[in-house]
Design an enzyme around this catalytic site. Structure first.
Site, short mmCIF file in Angstrom:
data_model
loop_
_atom_site.label_atom_id
_atom_site.label_comp_id
_atom_site.label_asym_id
_atom_site.label_seq_id
_atom_site.Cartn_x
_atom_site.Cartn_y
_atom_site.Cartn_z
N GLU A 125 0.85 -1.19 0.00
CA GLU A 125 0.00 0.00 0.00
C GLU A 125 0.88 1.24 0.00
OE1 GLU A 125 -2.72 -0.31 3.29
OE2 GLU A 125 -3.62 -2.15 2.50
N HIS B 217 -7.74 1.38 1.89
CA HIS B 217 -7.63 0.97 3.30
C HIS B 217 -8.37 1.94 4.23
CE1 HIS B 217 -4.90 -1.47 6.21
NE2 HIS B 217 -6.06 -1.19 6.77
P1 NAI Z 1 -10.06 -10.42 15.74
O1 NAI Z 1 -8.74 -10.86 16.25
O2 NAI Z 1 -11.08 -9.95 16.68
O3 NAI Z 1 -10.71 -11.61 14.86
C1 NAI Z 1 -9.98 -12.38 13.96
C2 NAI Z 1 -10.63 -13.76 13.92
O4 NAI Z 1 -10.02 -14.52 12.90
C3 NAI Z 1 -10.44 -14.54 15.22
O5 NAI Z 1 -11.70 -15.00 15.68
C4 NAI Z 1 -9.53 -15.70 14.81
O6 NAI Z 1 -9.76 -16.87 15.55
C5 NAI Z 1 -9.90 -15.85 13.36
N1 NAI Z 1 -8.88 -16.56 12.58
C6 NAI Z 1 -7.54 -16.47 12.67
N2 NAI Z 1 -6.95 -17.26 11.76
C7 NAI Z 1 -7.96 -17.86 11.07
C8 NAI Z 1 -7.98 -18.77 10.01
N3 NAI Z 1 -6.86 -19.26 9.45
N4 NAI Z 1 -9.19 -19.18 9.53
C9 NAI Z 1 -10.34 -18.71 10.10
N5 NAI Z 1 -10.37 -17.84 11.11
C10 NAI Z 1 -9.18 -17.41 11.58
O7 NAI Z 1 -9.73 -9.31 14.64
P2 NAI Z 1 -10.69 -8.15 14.13
O8 NAI Z 1 -10.57 -6.97 15.00
O9 NAI Z 1 -12.02 -8.72 13.84
O10 NAI Z 1 -9.94 -7.77 12.76
C11 NAI Z 1 -9.97 -8.65 11.64
C12 NAI Z 1 -9.05 -8.13 10.54
O11 NAI Z 1 -9.47 -6.83 10.12
C13 NAI Z 1 -7.59 -7.97 10.98
O12 NAI Z 1 -6.77 -8.44 9.92
C14 NAI Z 1 -7.40 -6.48 11.09
O13 NAI Z 1 -6.08 -6.11 10.88
C15 NAI Z 1 -8.32 -5.98 9.98
N6 NAI Z 1 -8.76 -4.58 10.10
C16 NAI Z 1 -8.88 -3.85 8.94
C17 NAI Z 1 -9.30 -2.52 8.98
C18 NAI Z 1 -9.46 -1.73 7.73
O14 NAI Z 1 -9.37 -0.51 7.77
N7 NAI Z 1 -9.72 -2.36 6.61
C19 NAI Z 1 -9.56 -1.86 10.26
C20 NAI Z 1 -9.49 -2.74 11.41
C21 NAI Z 1 -9.08 -4.06 11.32
#
Ligand code: NAI
Length: 414
Positions: free
Chosen positions: A270, A293
């Site tokens: 990015e 993003h």
């Molecule tokens: P979180 O940690 O609360 O949830 C992630 C979930 O993914 C967990 O339940 C975990 O068990 C699951 N997980 C991990 N590996 C896995 C796999 N191989 N297969 C299936 N499930 C799996 O994280 P949150 O806060 O929900 O964030 C999710 C994503 O969103 C992160 O990558 C974060 O960096 C991204 N994000 C993006 C933003 C944007 O501006 N686009 C802003 C905020 C977060």
């Protein structure tokens, strides 16, 4: 290195950089921290050290680099707040070695991302993006053949964490069927249904949305083979991390008509700042919504981040609580209303707890509660002691505890 006994809150100097949301200053003031300076810009190297050299707490966003050199130049700093998600801008282990916990706000923008995903779902199933682009080119594309309601369609959520589960609630409220896959056992919300494998989810979902972290298990999780398992009429949304989808394979699947559409908010590479050149194999494709993003970028999220990080800094200063610190042993503590509290940060090596307890016992001080947590090279001991112990005695004890070999910092909340 340590604060004097119970430094009054108005003497605790807090410096905020990079235009942190004013809600943070309000939170500090509401808790009695009035000595707060908030600057709109970032500072670097010497000017940064000059500004925060005698600050007790500093708040930054992503552009201020707290390097080992900067940490060497600060004398009084007890905590760093990253008012953002990322923490790469801080030398975390150097900060820990100086007894400085670093806090961030990983989930303050959960709702913002979830709302955007719902918006993208509707836009993809209605072909809004290509139709709008056509209208901008003076073309009137009033076809209804390829437009669908989201009601009754199946949304497949990969990663049912903070964001995935919020998306689930919003999607069900619009009448969507929700299936999800997570590597951890997650309780379904509403009528959502867990499926046991990614493949089963891909085979039944009309829209697949990814909400996993980027790690070994998820890097290029959506390969050409996985994309091939999706229904031909399905769409893919990725607002998680750029490395999770093989974009070349996605571009091929879209070009060949294997998939209906995609919305991508995050990319393997990015641009560093607004206005910079952006490249992607998806550029120019019909029904591919590309966003820079911005999933979590709303004013509400900034306000939440301001409140969340300011509160964690207040809890650390007031109580010694370190829950949520990214580089430090996590100790969740309630306020010490009926005790004095001693906080001892030290190198994680054998004999520290014994040495601390000996000093306390030698002074005949009654311990009412004790907590120990370690993380890598750091140990953190919290002692709640008899409130009748005099200020003089506590001061003497603090000097003795600070003298234990391996001590990094001692604080006393009197
Ligand atoms: P979180 O940690 O609360 O949830 C992630 C979930 O993914 C967990 O339940 C975990 O068990 C699951 N997980 C991990 N590996 C896995 C796999 N191989 N297969 C299936 N499930 C799996 O994280 P949150 O806060 O929900 O964030 C999710 C994503 O969103 C992160 O990558 C974060 O960096 C991204 N994000 C993006 C933003 C944007 O501006 N686009 C802003 C905020 C977060």
């Amino acid at each position: 290195m340590s604060l004097p006994l119970s430094l009054s809150k108005d003497k605790i100097r807090i410096v905020l950089l990079e235009g942190i949301h004013p809600r943070a200053v309000e939170v500090f003031r509401e808790h009695g921290y009035t000595n707060v300076e908030s600057l709109s810009s970032t500072l670097a190297d010497r000017s940064l050290v000059k500004k925060i050299g005698d600050a007790h707490m500093v708040g930054i966003r992503s552009r201020t680099q707290i390097s080992p050199g900067v940490l060497e130049g600060v004398n009084k700093l007890i905590a760093i707040g990253c008012f953002c998600i990322g923490i790469d801008q801080v030398s975390l282990e150097d900060a820990a070695a100086k007894g400085i916990p670093v806090f961030n706000a990983p989930h303050s923008n959960t709702r913002s991302v979830a709302e955007m995903v719902i918006g993208l779902t509707i836009m993809l199933l209605r072909d809004i993006f290509p139709k709008s682009l056509a209208a901008h080119r003076h073309e009137w594309k009033k076809s209804k053949g390829s437009s669908y309601e989201v009601r009754g369609k199946t949304l497949g959520i990969v990663g049912y964490g903070h964001i995935g589960s919020q998306v689930s609630i919003l999607a069900e409220a619009m009448g969507m069927r929700v299936v999800y896959h997570d590597i951890q056992t997650k309780l379904p919300l509403g009528n959502a249904r867990s499926v046991d494998s990614l493949d089963s989810l891909l085979e039944i979902a009309d829209v697949v949305t990814l909400h996993v972290p980027e790690d070994e298990s998820t890097r290029k999780m959506m390969t050409g083979e996985k994309l091939g398992r999706m229904k031909g009429s399905a769409c893919l949304i990725n607002a998680s991390r750029g490395g999770v989808v093989d974009l070349e394979a996605l571009a091929d699947a879209l070009k060949s008509g294997r998939l209906r559409g995609a919305a991508i908010d995050v990319f393997p590479r990015e641009p560093g700042s607004s206005g910079e050149y952006f490249a992607s194999p998806l550029i120019g494709q019909e029904n591919v919504i590309l966003t820079p993003h911005i999933g979590g970028s709303t004013l509400e999220a900034q306000e939440n981040i301001g409140a969340e990080v300011a509160n964690t800094l207040v809890y650390f200063s007031d109580r010694g609580a370190t829950e949520g610190a990214v580089n430090f042993p996590a100790v969740n503590l309630q306020p010490n209303e009926h005790t004095h509290r001693i906080l001892h940060i030290h190198e994680n090596k054998p004999g520290m707890l014994k040495a601390i307890n000996e000093k306390v016992a030698n002074r005949d001080i009654n311990v009412l509660g004790q907590y120990l947590e370690t993380r890598r090279q750091i140990g953190y001991v919290v002692l709640d002691v008899d409130p009748e112990v005099s200020r003089q005695l506590l001061q003497e004890l603090r000097v003795e505890l600070t003298g234990i070999d391996g001590t990094i910092r001692t604080r006393v909340l009197y």
